[in-house]
Enzyme design. Structure first.
Site, PDB file in Angstrom:
ATOM      1  N   TYR A  35      17.253  29.399   7.858  1.00 22.19           N
ATOM      2  CA  TYR A  35      16.039  30.072   8.344  1.00 22.19           C
ATOM      3  C   TYR A  35      15.987  30.105   9.867  1.00 22.19           C
ATOM      4  O   TYR A  35      16.293  29.104  10.536  1.00 22.19           O
ATOM      5  CB  TYR A  35      14.795  29.332   7.855  1.00 22.19           C
ATOM      6  N   LYS A  81       0.849  -1.204   0.000  1.00 22.57           N
ATOM      7  CA  LYS A  81       0.000   0.000   0.000  1.00 22.57           C
ATOM      8  C   LYS A  81       0.879   1.247   0.000  1.00 22.57           C
ATOM      9  O   LYS A  81       2.086   1.155   0.257  1.00 22.57           O
ATOM     10  CB  LYS A  81      -0.913  -0.022   1.230  1.00 22.57           C
TER      11      LYS A  81
HETATM   12  C1  LIG Z   1      -0.436  -1.766   6.830  1.00 26.21           C
HETATM   13  C2  LIG Z   1      -0.939  -3.038   7.337  1.00 26.21           C
HETATM   14  C3  LIG Z   1      -0.074  -4.110   7.552  1.00 26.21           C
HETATM   15  C4  LIG Z   1       1.420  -3.997   7.434  1.00 26.21           C
HETATM   16  O1  LIG Z   1       1.913  -3.401   8.613  1.00 26.21           O
HETATM   17  P1  LIG Z   1       3.472  -3.203   8.894  1.00 26.21           P
HETATM   18  O2  LIG Z   1       3.503  -2.689  10.278  1.00 26.21           O
HETATM   19  O3  LIG Z   1       3.948  -2.196   7.914  1.00 26.21           O
HETATM   20  O4  LIG Z   1       4.100  -4.523   8.711  1.00 26.21           O
HETATM   21  C5  LIG Z   1      -0.616  -5.318   7.942  1.00 26.21           C
HETATM   22  N1  LIG Z   1      -1.954  -5.454   8.127  1.00 26.21           N
HETATM   23  C6  LIG Z   1      -2.819  -4.443   7.956  1.00 26.21           C
HETATM   24  C7  LIG Z   1      -4.252  -4.649   8.188  1.00 26.21           C
HETATM   25  C8  LIG Z   1      -2.341  -3.187   7.569  1.00 26.21           C
HETATM   26  O5  LIG Z   1      -3.197  -2.182   7.408  1.00 26.21           O
END
Ligand SMILES: *Cc1c(COP(=O)(O)O)cnc(C)c1O
Length: 383
Positions: free
Chosen positions: A279, A33
């Site tokens: 800055y 994702k």
């Molecule tokens: C994003 C997500 C993961 C992966 O999590 P990580 O901590 O990046 O390994 C697994 N399960 C669900 C439901 C998620 O939303």
């Protein structure tokens, strides 16, 4: 051309996936994702295809991007669909969906797919974000089980605090999950573990025990159970080589960083003591000092409020930030780097400097650093 770059090592990605799959004790969905946490979803999925059991994304838009890239492996929508109309696309593209709320179940009940839909039923075991309540889970499960157009049910849940290795909450959530699953009267395929759980909670690689009276006893005490096919891990962060833990950790330390963010010095100043840099004059030279200007800024995803002293790697050696980060540039202390010249490479995070370590200095997480990368040219290489 501006020298800011993100170099993405697909060999390291595969190494990390293999580790996740092995520690997870069964199959593993590679979570890609948010454009694979900033690493490029299509490129990462292609690099893992043939090896990954499947992929997971946050929404159908991300799933369709994988299908357009030619990925034919299973793709799970981790939050399910956002509106019932998406079911047509889910069916057409052979996507798998999470069912996290009763309205999704009802929409599936009404839908007539061209082939059975694959559904993962999510239990809210205590994180209180998504998922069916422990009271409603068994009923939803049985309704889905009874639908001839639904197939491949998986019982899943998600942990809120698996990165806290001393915290009892993960075991509590797992116990809620086991209790609810045990009441189903069958031994379903399950999915619990994100990266922190895969690495830090190895006992979770064991699927819950079968319900009383059914298979219990037989096979127990005869050594390891075959888990293949009964457990799906869901590694995200660890695929990209970042540890979820603040301290060294035997398993997490086997990960290889996938993304290296680097740029170069584009200017150098020799300043007397007492001169402000950047800055807000946040940094004032405490002594005569050489300051280097790096082509990297918050518009690239580097944290704007990284503090003075935040680590950088200058030509492979430790250095430190000096002065507030600008949109396109940041400044570093070159006191310990007399050999540095315009053009010297500077790594902001990657194989010389873990994203998790920089994140700790900046009050953020490796997740946010990786997902926040933008504007820099990305290139992918296979090692
Ligand atoms: C994003 C997500 C993961 C992966 O999590 P990580 O901590 O990046 O390994 C697994 N399960 C669900 C439901 C998620 O939303």
């Amino acid at each position: 051309m501006r020298p800011a770059r993100a170099l993405i090592d697909l060999g390291a990605l595969r190494h990390n996936y293999r580790l996740a799959r092995r520690l997870g004790g069964g199959r593993a969905l590679a979570v890609v994702k948010a454009d694979a946490y900033g690493h490029g979803a299509a490129a990462c999925a292609r690099a893992l295809e043939g090896e990954a059991d499947g992929f997971a994304v946050a929404a159908i838009e991300e799933a369709l991007e994988l299908r357009e890239a030619g990925i034919t492996a299973p793709v799970l929508l981790l939050e399910g669909f956002f509106e019932a109309a998406e079911l047509e696309l889910i069916d057409r593209h052979r996507l798998w969906t999470v069912v996290q709320a009763p309205w999704q179940l009802e929409a599936i009940e009404r839908f007539r797919p061209s082939a059975p839909l694959r559904a993962w039923v999510k239990l809210d075991s205590g994180m209180h974000r998504l998922g069916l309540s422990p009271d409603g889970f068994a009923d939803a499960w049985k309704r889905l089980r009874a639908m001839p157009h639904v197939d491949g049910l998986v019982a899943m849940t998600h942990f809120a605090r698996a990165d806290e290795l001393e915290c009892g909450r993960t075991a509590e959530q797992a116990a809620v999950f086991e209790r609810v699953v045990a009441a189903l009267g069958e031994r379903p395929v399950v999915s619990l573990a994100n990266s922190a759980a895969i690495l830090g909670w190895p006992a979770l690689a064991e699927p819950p025990l079968p319900p009383a009276g059914e298979g219990r006893g037989e096979g127990r005490g005869e050594g390891p159970q075959p888990h293949e096919g009964r457990t799906w891990a869901r590694p995200g962060l660890m695929l990209y080589g970042a540890t979820p833990f603040p301290a060294p950790h035997a398993q997490a330390d086997q990960l290889r960083p996938v993304m290296t963010i680097e740029s170069r010095l584009i200017a150098i100043r020799d300043l007397p003591a007492g001169e402000p840099v950047g800055y807000g004059a946040r940094f004032v030279t405490p002594m005569p000092m050489r300051i280097g200007v790096v082509a990297m800024g918050y518009a690239d995803g580097y944290p704007q409020f990284a503090p003075d002293g935040a680590p950088v790697s200058i030509d492979g050696r430790p250095g430190r930030l000096a002065g507030r980060v600008s949109m396109d540039m940041l400044t570093v202390d070159l006191s310990g780097h007399p050999e540095a010249t315009v053009g010297t490479p500077v790594q902001l995070w990657g194989d010389h400097l873990p994203a998790t370590e920089l994140a700790r200095h900046c009050g953020t997480s490796a997740y946010e650093l990786l997902c926040g990368v933008k504007r820099v040219a990305r290139s992918w290489r296979d090692s």
